[in-house]
Design an enzyme around this catalytic site. Structure first.
Site, PDB file in Angstrom:
ATOM      1  N   HIS A 126      -9.734   0.894   5.650  1.00 36.58           N
ATOM      2  CA  HIS A 126      -8.410   1.169   6.228  1.00 36.58           C
ATOM      3  C   HIS A 126      -8.565   2.169   7.377  1.00 36.58           C
ATOM      4  CE1 HIS A 126      -4.256   2.396   6.694  1.00 36.58           C
ATOM      5  NE2 HIS A 126      -3.915   1.311   5.998  1.00 36.58           N
ATOM      6  N   SER A 181       3.464  -2.477  10.439  1.00 36.10           N
ATOM      7  CA  SER A 181       4.919  -2.451  10.638  1.00 36.10           C
ATOM      8  C   SER A 181       5.617  -3.752  10.247  1.00 36.10           C
ATOM      9  CB  SER A 181       5.241  -2.073  12.086  1.00 36.10           C
ATOM     10  OG  SER A 181       4.760  -0.776  12.365  1.00 36.10           O
ATOM     11  N   GLU A 204      -5.415  -5.418  10.936  1.00 38.12           N
ATOM     12  CA  GLU A 204      -4.422  -4.365  11.114  1.00 38.12           C
ATOM     13  C   GLU A 204      -4.672  -3.620  12.421  1.00 38.12           C
ATOM     14  OE1 GLU A 204      -2.555  -3.056   7.182  1.00 38.12           O
ATOM     15  OE2 GLU A 204      -4.306  -1.813   7.462  1.00 38.12           O
ATOM     16  N   GLY A 251       2.714  -1.363   4.377  1.00 35.48           N
ATOM     17  CA  GLY A 251       2.720   0.070   4.088  1.00 35.48           C
ATOM     18  C   GLY A 251       4.129   0.552   3.774  1.00 35.48           C
ATOM     19  N   GLU A 273      -6.854   4.586   8.292  1.00 40.42           N
ATOM     20  CA  GLU A 273      -6.623   6.005   7.951  1.00 40.42           C
ATOM     21  C   GLU A 273      -7.870   6.630   7.337  1.00 40.42           C
ATOM     22  OE1 GLU A 273      -3.021   5.350   5.745  1.00 40.42           O
ATOM     23  OE2 GLU A 273      -1.960   4.922   7.613  1.00 40.42           O
ATOM     24  N   GLY A 329       2.388   1.925  10.910  1.00 37.86           N
ATOM     25  CA  GLY A 329       3.334   3.034  10.768  1.00 37.86           C
ATOM     26  C   GLY A 329       4.084   3.385  12.043  1.00 37.86           C
ATOM     27  N   ASN A 366       0.861  -1.187   0.000  1.00 37.21           N
ATOM     28  CA  ASN A 366       0.000   0.000   0.000  1.00 37.21           C
ATOM     29  C   ASN A 366       0.898   1.238   0.000  1.00 37.21           C
ATOM     30  OD1 ASN A 366      -1.834   2.020   0.450  1.00 37.21           O
ATOM     31  ND2 ASN A 366      -2.452   1.336   2.495  1.00 37.21           N
ATOM     32  N   TRP A 367       0.953   1.895  -1.167  1.00 40.29           N
ATOM     33  CA  TRP A 367       1.885   3.029  -1.308  1.00 40.29           C
ATOM     34  C   TRP A 367       1.303   4.330  -0.768  1.00 40.29           C
ATOM     35  CZ3 TRP A 367       3.860   1.925  -7.019  1.00 40.29           C
ATOM     36  CH2 TRP A 367       4.590   0.738  -7.008  1.00 40.29           C
ATOM     37  N   LYS A 368       0.051   4.300  -0.355  1.00 40.43           N
ATOM     38  CA  LYS A 368      -0.601   5.473   0.246  1.00 40.43           C
ATOM     39  C   LYS A 368      -0.379   6.720  -0.622  1.00 40.43           C
ATOM     40  CE  LYS A 368      -0.093   3.311   4.725  1.00 40.43           C
ATOM     41  NZ  LYS A 368      -0.065   3.448   6.152  1.00 40.43           N
TER      42      LYS A 368
END
Ligand code: PEP
Length: 259
Positions: free
Chosen positions: A94, A211, A166, A232, A96, A172, A9-11
């Site tokens: 997700h 992570s 998650e 991530g 976020e 992160g 996931n390159w966000k």
């Protein structure tokens, strides 16, 4: 038999030059991977460009989708459009998006239903916050996040689907959950689905995310109910991401050959 799935996931990172370089590197480093499914989730604006340069063994994943298929919804992207450019997986729920865009379980369930209706694969992210973890609410939170979908779409909604466990506190932060904590939650999720349909539960891909890196990947992937990773930060480094994938392939193979 479930084959492991690893998604990067390159966000909200990169630009044409950076992401073209990343894709070229991944194409070179991952050409020999045969026993894992691999996908990348670039920012939506680069999906079409990358669909033209990515190797066949790396699939496309979108980071988000709207609940509508078309119409007056300025700024939104539909699942039909994503399918049109070759997307296979779509991340939904997700943490976020739950946090920064106030997406709740009901809204997430609507997105999930649209993804399923087009034959695409939802990657449903679930998991507890740090406070919920401290208060021993992990399984309760995961159950509720699954129930919202079960209640309105039934157990078949989980056929050919992916759940990514998650823990929010692990995303992160450099602090992943332990292999035993992860196995315990994954087993709970699979057993919960199995109460309604054993075959769907058996086939369900349950990824871990939070992570993941080259030092913790091996001990986590050998857990019997861990079927891959949602990665991530580490997925932005082609060497690290491809090494994580190689660790998954080797470790799962070792287990299969032992049994
Ligand atoms: C994620 O955002 O889904 C994630 C797992 O991030 P990271 O690997 O950076 O913790």
């Amino acid at each position: 038999m479930r084959s492991p799935l690893i998604i990067g996931n390159w966000k909200l990172n990169g630009n044409s030059l950076i992401l073209d370089t990343l894709v070229n590197e991944l194409n070179k480093k991952l050409f020999s991977i045969k026993k894992c499914q691999i996908a990348i989730a670039p920012p939506i604006v680069y999906l079409d460009r990358i669909s033209k340069s990515i190797s066949n063994n790396i699939k496309l994943c979108a980071q988000n989708v709207d609940i509508n298929l078309s119409g007056a919804f300025t700024g939104d992207i539909s699942a039909e459009m994503l399918k049109d450019i070759g997307v296979k997986y779509i991340i939904v729920g997700h943490s976020e998006r739950r946090l920064y865009h106030r997406e709740d379980n009901n809204y997430i369930a609507q997105k999930y239903a649209v993804i399923k209706s087009l034959g695409l694969t939802p990657v449903l992210c679930i998991g507890e916050t740090s406070i919920e973890n401290i208060n021993g609410k992990t399984k309760e939170v995961c159950k509720l996040q699954i129930d919202t979908i079960l209640d309105c779409q039934g157990i078949t909604a989980f056929k050919n689907a992916v759940i990514a466990y998650e823990p929010v506190w692990a995303i992160g932060t450099g602090k992943s959950a332990t292999p035993l904590q992860i196995q315990s939650v994954h087993k709970f999720i699979r057993n919960y689905i199995a109460q309604q349909d054993i075959d769907i539960a058996d086939e369900l891909i349950i990824q871990y995310g939070g992570s993941i890196n080259i030092t913790n990947a091996a001990t986590i992937i050998i857990q019997p109910d861990v079927d891959g990773f949602l990665v991530g930060a580490a997925s932005l480094n082609p060497t690290v991401f491809s090494n994580v994938i190689k660790i998954v392939e080797t470790s799962k193979n070792l287990i299969k050959n032992k049994n």
